[in-house]
Scaffold this motif. Structure first.
Motif, PDB file in Angstrom:
ATOM      1  N   GLY A  47       0.829  -1.201   0.000  1.00  0.00           N
ATOM      2  CA  GLY A  47       0.000   0.000   0.000  1.00  0.00           C
ATOM      3  C   GLY A  47       0.861   1.248   0.000  1.00  0.00           C
ATOM      4  N   SER A  48       0.207   2.376   0.151  1.00  0.00           N
ATOM      5  CA  SER A  48       0.940   3.640   0.116  1.00  0.00           C
ATOM      6  C   SER A  48       0.806   4.358   1.452  1.00  0.00           C
ATOM      7  CB  SER A  48       0.409   4.526  -1.013  1.00  0.00           C
ATOM      8  OG  SER A  48      -0.974   4.763  -0.834  1.00  0.00           O
ATOM      9  N   LEU A  49       1.835   5.125   1.792  1.00  0.00           N
ATOM     10  CA  LEU A  49       1.797   5.924   3.011  1.00  0.00           C
ATOM     11  C   LEU A  49       0.807   7.069   2.851  1.00  0.00           C
ATOM     12  CD1 LEU A  49       5.568   6.163   3.941  1.00  0.00           C
ATOM     13  CD2 LEU A  49       3.763   5.093   5.291  1.00  0.00           C
ATOM     14  N   VAL A  50       0.050   7.334   3.897  1.00  0.00           N
ATOM     15  CA  VAL A  50      -0.828   8.504   3.930  1.00  0.00           C
ATOM     16  C   VAL A  50       0.046   9.667   4.402  1.00  0.00           C
ATOM     17  CG1 VAL A  50      -2.872   9.524   4.976  1.00  0.00           C
ATOM     18  CG2 VAL A  50      -2.848   7.069   4.438  1.00  0.00           C
ATOM     19  N   PRO A  51       0.200  10.699   3.575  1.00  0.00           N
ATOM     20  CA  PRO A  51       1.103  11.803   3.919  1.00  0.00           C
ATOM     21  C   PRO A  51       0.823  12.399   5.300  1.00  0.00           C
ATOM     22  CG  PRO A  51       0.306  12.038   1.671  1.00  0.00           C
ATOM     23  CD  PRO A  51      -0.471  10.910   2.302  1.00  0.00           C
ATOM     24  N   GLY A  52       1.899  12.614   6.046  1.00  0.00           N
ATOM     25  CA  GLY A  52       1.804  13.252   7.349  1.00  0.00           C
ATOM     26  C   GLY A  52       1.314  12.353   8.475  1.00  0.00           C
ATOM     27  N   THR A  53       1.208  11.049   8.217  1.00  0.00           N
ATOM     28  CA  THR A  53       0.728  10.107   9.238  1.00  0.00           C
ATOM     29  C   THR A  53       1.589   8.851   9.229  1.00  0.00           C
ATOM     30  OG1 THR A  53      -0.781   8.780   7.862  1.00  0.00           O
ATOM     31  CG2 THR A  53      -1.641  10.859   8.733  1.00  0.00           C
ATOM     32  N   LEU A  54       1.309   7.957  10.149  1.00  0.00           N
ATOM     33  CA  LEU A  54       1.930   6.627  10.145  1.00  0.00           C
ATOM     34  C   LEU A  54       1.047   5.606   9.446  1.00  0.00           C
ATOM     35  CD1 LEU A  54       3.219   6.550  13.840  1.00  0.00           C
ATOM     36  CD2 LEU A  54       4.528   7.014  11.761  1.00  0.00           C
ATOM     37  N   LEU A  55      -0.077   6.062   8.924  1.00  0.00           N
ATOM     38  CA  LEU A  55      -1.038   5.161   8.284  1.00  0.00           C
ATOM     39  C   LEU A  55      -0.595   4.744   6.891  1.00  0.00           C
ATOM     40  CD1 LEU A  55      -4.312   7.053   9.213  1.00  0.00           C
ATOM     41  CD2 LEU A  55      -3.423   4.966  10.277  1.00  0.00           C
ATOM     42  N   ARG A  56      -1.053   3.558   6.502  1.00  0.00           N
ATOM     43  CA  ARG A  56      -0.869   3.066   5.147  1.00  0.00           C
ATOM     44  C   ARG A  56      -2.248   2.825   4.558  1.00  0.00           C
ATOM     45  NH1 ARG A  56       4.301   2.315   4.125  1.00  0.00           N
ATOM     46  NH2 ARG A  56       3.909   1.302   2.153  1.00  0.00           N
ATOM     47  N   ASP A  57      -2.387   3.011   3.277  1.00  0.00           N
ATOM     48  CA  ASP A  57      -3.653   2.849   2.565  1.00  0.00           C
ATOM     49  C   ASP A  57      -3.451   1.764   1.515  1.00  0.00           C
ATOM     50  OD1 ASP A  57      -6.062   3.112   1.243  1.00  0.00           O
ATOM     51  OD2 ASP A  57      -5.874   5.263   0.907  1.00  0.00           O
ATOM     52  N   TYR A  58      -4.094   0.622   1.730  1.00  0.00           N
ATOM     53  CA  TYR A  58      -3.970  -0.504   0.795  1.00  0.00           C
ATOM     54  C   TYR A  58      -5.270  -0.645   0.019  1.00  0.00           C
ATOM     55  CZ  TYR A  58      -3.713  -5.277  -0.958  1.00  0.00           C
ATOM     56  OH  TYR A  58      -3.728  -6.390  -1.766  1.00  0.00           O
ATOM     57  N   VAL A  59      -5.169  -0.586  -1.290  1.00  0.00           N
ATOM     58  CA  VAL A  59      -6.336  -0.769  -2.149  1.00  0.00           C
ATOM     59  C   VAL A  59      -6.060  -1.937  -3.086  1.00  0.00           C
ATOM     60  CG1 VAL A  59      -7.805   0.283  -3.914  1.00  0.00           C
ATOM     61  CG2 VAL A  59      -6.891   1.696  -2.053  1.00  0.00           C
ATOM     62  N   ASP A  60      -6.961  -2.903  -3.064  1.00  0.00           N
ATOM     63  CA  ASP A  60      -6.895  -4.022  -3.999  1.00  0.00           C
ATOM     64  C   ASP A  60      -8.025  -3.805  -5.002  1.00  0.00           C
ATOM     65  OD1 ASP A  60      -7.414  -6.444  -5.356  1.00  0.00           O
ATOM     66  OD2 ASP A  60      -6.476  -7.598  -3.743  1.00  0.00           O
ATOM     67  N   GLU A  61      -7.673  -3.302  -6.175  1.00  0.00           N
ATOM     68  CA  GLU A  61      -8.688  -2.970  -7.173  1.00  0.00           C
ATOM     69  C   GLU A  61      -9.343  -4.210  -7.760  1.00  0.00           C
ATOM     70  OE1 GLU A  61      -6.943  -0.210  -9.920  1.00  0.00           O
ATOM     71  OE2 GLU A  61      -6.635   1.278  -8.344  1.00  0.00           O
ATOM     72  N   PHE A  62      -8.652  -5.330  -7.784  1.00  0.00           N
ATOM     73  CA  PHE A  62      -9.228  -6.572  -8.306  1.00  0.00           C
ATOM     74  C   PHE A  62     -10.390  -7.030  -7.422  1.00  0.00           C
ATOM     75  CE2 PHE A  62      -9.493 -11.210  -8.480  1.00  0.00           C
ATOM     76  CZ  PHE A  62      -9.715 -11.390  -9.843  1.00  0.00           C
ATOM     77  N   ASP A  63     -10.168  -7.026  -6.101  1.00  0.00           N
ATOM     78  CA  ASP A  63     -11.200  -7.455  -5.161  1.00  0.00           C
ATOM     79  C   ASP A  63     -12.064  -6.300  -4.665  1.00  0.00           C
ATOM     80  OD1 ASP A  63     -11.022 -10.230  -5.022  1.00  0.00           O
ATOM     81  OD2 ASP A  63      -9.343 -10.162  -3.622  1.00  0.00           O
ATOM     82  N   ASP A  64     -11.761  -5.067  -5.097  1.00  0.00           N
ATOM     83  CA  ASP A  64     -12.508  -3.881  -4.688  1.00  0.00           C
ATOM     84  C   ASP A  64     -12.555  -3.751  -3.168  1.00  0.00           C
ATOM     85  OD1 ASP A  64     -13.887  -1.522  -5.139  1.00  0.00           O
ATOM     86  OD2 ASP A  64     -15.841  -2.509  -5.175  1.00  0.00           O
ATOM     87  N   VAL A  65     -11.357  -3.749  -2.572  1.00  0.00           N
ATOM     88  CA  VAL A  65     -11.204  -3.686  -1.114  1.00  0.00           C
ATOM     89  C   VAL A  65     -10.215  -2.577  -0.781  1.00  0.00           C
ATOM     90  CG1 VAL A  65     -10.301  -4.947   0.872  1.00  0.00           C
ATOM     91  CG2 VAL A  65     -11.700  -6.130  -0.784  1.00  0.00           C
ATOM     92  N   VAL A  67      -8.137  -0.982   2.764  1.00  0.00           N
ATOM     93  CA  VAL A  67      -7.828  -1.144   4.183  1.00  0.00           C
ATOM     94  C   VAL A  67      -6.869  -0.025   4.588  1.00  0.00           C
ATOM     95  CG1 VAL A  67      -6.862  -2.672   5.948  1.00  0.00           C
ATOM     96  CG2 VAL A  67      -8.067  -3.656   3.982  1.00  0.00           C
ATOM     97  N   ILE A  68      -7.214   0.687   5.647  1.00  0.00           N
ATOM     98  CA  ILE A  68      -6.340   1.705   6.235  1.00  0.00           C
ATOM     99  C   ILE A  68      -5.743   1.079   7.492  1.00  0.00           C
ATOM    100  CG2 ILE A  68      -6.165   4.020   7.207  1.00  0.00           C
ATOM    101  CD1 ILE A  68      -7.173   4.173   4.373  1.00  0.00           C
ATOM    102  N   PHE A  69      -4.407   1.112   7.610  1.00  0.00           N
ATOM    103  CA  PHE A  69      -3.761   0.419   8.729  1.00  0.00           C
ATOM    104  C   PHE A  69      -2.450   1.077   9.086  1.00  0.00           C
ATOM    105  CE2 PHE A  69      -2.022  -1.381   4.907  1.00  0.00           C
ATOM    106  CZ  PHE A  69      -0.712  -1.704   5.205  1.00  0.00           C
ATOM    107  N   TYR A  70      -1.904   0.666  10.223  1.00  0.00           N
ATOM    108  CA  TYR A  70      -0.536   1.041  10.569  1.00  0.00           C
ATOM    109  C   TYR A  70       0.143  -0.149  11.217  1.00  0.00           C
ATOM    110  CZ  TYR A  70      -2.038   2.039  15.418  1.00  0.00           C
ATOM    111  OH  TYR A  70      -2.535   1.960  16.684  1.00  0.00           O
ATOM    112  N   VAL A  71       1.441  -0.129  11.177  1.00  0.00           N
ATOM    113  CA  VAL A  71       2.247  -1.247  11.652  1.00  0.00           C
ATOM    114  C   VAL A  71       3.056  -0.779  12.854  1.00  0.00           C
ATOM    115  CG1 VAL A  71       3.992  -2.949  11.001  1.00  0.00           C
ATOM    116  CG2 VAL A  71       2.392  -2.082   9.284  1.00  0.00           C
ATOM    117  N   THR A  72       3.098  -1.601  13.901  1.00  0.00           N
ATOM    118  CA  THR A  72       3.869  -1.242  15.085  1.00  0.00           C
ATOM    119  C   THR A  72       5.358  -1.191  14.749  1.00  0.00           C
ATOM    120  OG1 THR A  72       3.983  -3.543  15.790  1.00  0.00           O
ATOM    121  CG2 THR A  72       2.175  -2.217  16.669  1.00  0.00           C
TER     122      THR A  72
END
Length: 85
Positions: A47-65, A67-72
């Motif tokens: 996924g890609s980093l959300v600018p200015g945060t520790l969040l990541r934005d994962y988009v699976d266009e094949f499955d149309d899903v 997920v916004i997440f972060y990793v410890t």
């Protein structure tokens, strides 16, 4: 641990907003989301980093899903904040 083993998957935890979204999904949507969660647990840098945060934005266009997440810091746990399917 032996060097023969691959990298360990991250343990995935869903927080309240993600659990609320999950409860509204159909069985098919949940199945598609499961595949995305596995992909994230295997590669927490997906996924890609959300600018200015520790969040990541994962988009699976094949499955149309999405997920916004972060990793410890030790990459042992992935916290899922939001799911869309």
């Amino acid at each position: 641990m032996s060097h023969e083993h691959g990298a360990r998957s991250s343990r995935v935890i869903l927080v309240e907003p993600a659990l609320t979204h999950l409860a509204k999904l159909t069985a098919s949507e949940t199945h598609r989301l499961d595949r995305a969660i596995v992909a994230i647990s295997v590669d927490p840098e997906v996924g890609s980093l959300v600018p200015g945060t520790l969040l990541r934005d994962y988009v699976d266009e094949f499955d149309d899903v999405r997920v916004i997440f972060y990793v410890t810091a030790l990459r042992a746990i992935t916290i899922v904040a939001c799911v869309e399917a």
